[in-house]
Design a protein around this motif. Structure first.
Motif: not given
Length: 239
Positions: A3, A50-51, A93, A99, A101, A121-122, A125, A129, A133
């Motif tokens: 992660d 990231c979203y 995500v 996924e 958050h 936490s991703f 990935p 992604l 990040l």
């Protein structure tokens, strides 16, 4: 893939405006909220790419506007009102619609500008992604890593001759990827037997590969690998 952890930053700006709130002692205010990722490299915060989308669940008194969805950074939600309240913000995500958050946020009027941070936490990935990040901080494998196994070395990152404990890590990585299968199995065993809690490794069973970040190995283990990879029948490491 382990992660990847990041710090999400929620920025709130609010001010009193010249409108009647119809509630004595509670002036009307305009406020907006934006979402960023804290830059672990230093410098300005990074857009929250990231979203794929961010959903704001506001107070029920906002009626049809109580749930608002935004699909472009900085995912700005702007409204007017007189009251403070807790809201739920949900980031979906990028590339992983299942996924999410959840980020709980306190809208208050104590300061005209304030920030709140949330650790997220991703999970596992994917490469796309990971590239996103990487803009906000290091990701696993960014240091000089080698892959050992059926496709040895294809994910290795070069480090331009950098050294650790007087060992040239690039040359060590090159030498490890040229070992025979039997020697590679011995190297994997050496790593497992002598690694520390900080050592990054990954067993890719599907592809028959073993990944290790050389810069996370203890100095003694680095020296052992250097001596082993450079000995006799395995082909000396060039000076």
């Amino acid at each position: 893939m382990p992660d990847v952890k990041r710090t999400i930053k929620i920025k709130t700006v609010q001010k009193v405006i010249d409108k009647d709130s119809n509630v004595e002692g509670f002036p009307m205010r305009a406020w907006h909220i934006e979402i960023f990722v804290q830059n672990e490299h230093g410098g300005a915060d990074v857009p929250a790419n990231c979203y794929d989308k961010v959903v704001y669940d506001l107070h029920h008194t906002f009626g049809d506007r109580a749930r608002q969805t935004f699909k472009q950074p900085p995912f700005r939600c702007a409204e007017e009102g007189w009251g403070e309240f807790d809201m739920k913000i949900t980031g979906t995500v990028a590339g992983k619609p299942s996924e999410n958050h959840p980020l709980n946020h306190d809208l208050n009027f104590l300061s005209e500008e304030y920030e709140a941070t949330h650790k997220v936490s991703f999970k596992n990935p994917k490469p796309e992604l990971l590239e996103i990040l990487r803009q906000s901080g290091p990701v696993p494998g960014d240091a000089n890593g080698v892959a050992a196994g059926g496709a040895a070395g294809k994910d290795r990152k070069r480090a331009g001759g950098r050294k650790s404990n007087n060992v040239d890590m690039e040359k060590l990585a090159d030498s490890l990827t040229r070992l025979t299968e039997d020697d590679l199995l011995h190297v994997v065993h050496m790593i497992h037997e002598n690694k520390s809690s900080d050592t990054y490794t990954k067993n890719d069973v599907d592809n028959g590969e073993f990944h290790v970040d050389l810069y996370t190995l203890p100095d003694g283990l680095v020296k052992m690998l250097w001596d082993y990879a450079g000995s006799g029948e395995r082909g000396a490491i060039a000076a």
